[in-house]
Enzyme design. Sequence first.
Site, PDB file in Angstrom:
ATOM      1  N   LYS A 152     -12.577  -2.215   6.583  1.00  0.00           N
ATOM      2  CA  LYS A 152     -11.878  -3.141   7.474  1.00  0.00           C
ATOM      3  C   LYS A 152     -12.389  -3.035   8.906  1.00  0.00           C
ATOM      4  CE  LYS A 152      -8.765  -3.314   3.931  1.00  0.00           C
ATOM      5  NZ  LYS A 152      -7.917  -2.486   3.083  1.00  0.00           N
ATOM      6  N   TRP A 212       0.838  -1.212   0.000  1.00  0.00           N
ATOM      7  CA  TRP A 212       0.000   0.000   0.000  1.00  0.00           C
ATOM      8  C   TRP A 212       0.865   1.251   0.000  1.00  0.00           C
ATOM      9  CZ3 TRP A 212      -4.325  -1.022  -1.951  1.00  0.00           C
ATOM     10  CH2 TRP A 212      -4.987  -2.217  -1.685  1.00  0.00           C
ATOM     11  N   ASP A 251      -2.082   6.534   6.222  1.00  0.00           N
ATOM     12  CA  ASP A 251      -3.114   5.618   5.751  1.00  0.00           C
ATOM     13  C   ASP A 251      -3.388   4.665   6.919  1.00  0.00           C
ATOM     14  OD1 ASP A 251      -4.600   3.587   4.632  1.00  0.00           O
ATOM     15  OD2 ASP A 251      -3.202   3.160   2.992  1.00  0.00           O
TER      16      ASP A 251
HETATM   17  C1  PLP Z   1      -7.338  -2.057   1.983  1.00  0.00           C
HETATM   18  C2  PLP Z   1      -6.294  -1.008   2.021  1.00  0.00           C
HETATM   19  C3  PLP Z   1      -6.197   0.005   1.048  1.00  0.00           C
HETATM   20  C4  PLP Z   1      -7.105   0.045  -0.145  1.00  0.00           C
HETATM   21  O1  PLP Z   1      -8.295   0.629   0.195  1.00  0.00           O
HETATM   22  P1  PLP Z   1      -9.434   0.889  -0.898  1.00  0.00           P
HETATM   23  O2  PLP Z   1     -10.493   1.479  -0.020  1.00  0.00           O
HETATM   24  O3  PLP Z   1      -9.782  -0.422  -1.498  1.00  0.00           O
HETATM   25  O4  PLP Z   1      -8.898   1.842  -1.885  1.00  0.00           O
HETATM   26  C5  PLP Z   1      -5.221   0.964   1.202  1.00  0.00           C
HETATM   27  N1  PLP Z   1      -4.377   0.949   2.239  1.00  0.00           N
HETATM   28  C6  PLP Z   1      -4.434  -0.007   3.184  1.00  0.00           C
HETATM   29  C7  PLP Z   1      -3.465   0.023   4.328  1.00  0.00           C
HETATM   30  C8  PLP Z   1      -5.381  -1.006   3.111  1.00  0.00           C
HETATM   31  O5  PLP Z   1      -5.442  -1.964   4.048  1.00  0.00           O
END
Ligand code: PLP
Length: 365
Positions: free
Chosen positions: A193, A101, A169
């Site tokens: 999540k 990511w 993030d």
């Molecule tokens: C799942 C995830 C993403 C992607 O998220 P989307 O909402 O599908 O764009 C980005 N960063 C992390 C750390 C993730 O776990």
Amino acid sequence: MNRVYNFSAGPSQLPEEVLKEAAAEMLDCNGTGQSVMEMSHRSKAYEPIIAECEALVRELMNVPENYKVLFLQGGASTQFAMIPMNLKKKGKAAYVNTGVWSKKAIAEAKKYLDVDVIASSDDKNFCYIPKVEKVTGDYDYVHITLNNTIMGTHWEYLPDTGDIPLVTDASSCILSEPLDVSKFGVIYAGAQKNLAPAGVTLVIIREDLIPETMPVENAPTMLQYKIHAEGGSMYNTPPCYTIYMMGKVLKWIKANGGAEGMAKRNYEKAEYLYNYLDNSDYYHATAEKGSRSIMNVPFLTKETDPDAASAINKKFVAAAAAEGLVNLAGHRLVGGMRASIYNAMDLEGVKKLVAFMDKFAAENK
Ligand SMILES: *Cc1c(COP(=O)(O)O)cnc(C)c1O
């Protein structure tokens, strides 16, 4: 009805109480004679739903007054672009590369500004969080991926960035434990999540970082924080139902002790699983101690031959699913298995998993 224990990395398990409540309100929410799915986002019936969701984010995360809470679309992946497009000033940002990511965030940022990768754990397949000394320099911001969903690592400290805004993030660890929002310029998280079904992205941004005029040319209206901040996340139609679900999940978190309550629950689960892995002669965790995620736990068996390992992994995943423990396949970049144990997973689920692992080990040694 048989509910499974869902160890998916995302979208993931939601609290059963939340699903039941949503089901009960499906045809008639609060005496309106409508489902939330059918409501106008500008109606008297919907207004309190989004307002309460924001109030709960502020309360549970202790969000200071000078931050905006936004409900956006496009996932965390869209934030990979919005961050550099909106935060660009001098034209350079620092990123720490801790896996998939982070790499995606870096690749997107490079379209808009210069990126310095100031640290990386690339040398050991991202199984640890690098030590970052005080960050200085001409950076518009410093970006880290707080919890690395695929690699199963988590920042146990925050780098000292001085006056440079720290951006993170937090998709896979938001509200899993207390977080000091005031240490960040921006926190963003796809909801699927820990917060809600897929479809909404939570963005918490310090107001002074929202630019009056966009630093990049021809930025789409929808990618400007100012537009969403001024419109109260209602510039266009927001993901109404998902925000309603997030509100319910947040109420569930509040009823279960808030961020502190989640931390207690999550550390208990994670310690139970890591403790088993660390004492096993058949399995081992891939993430290094001191960098381990309490949300995503990748692990391997002792089988080192790639073909034999692949066969045993498949057997494990299928046998676990047959016992109601689903979505345990590891990511191809790590191999083996991965148990994602987000907020909604209870200790009972982790105990069932460990009992299954123990039986499987005994039968396949
Ligand atoms: C799942 C995830 C993403 C992607 O998220 P989307 O909402 O599908 O764009 C980005 N960063 C992390 C750390 C993730 O776990």
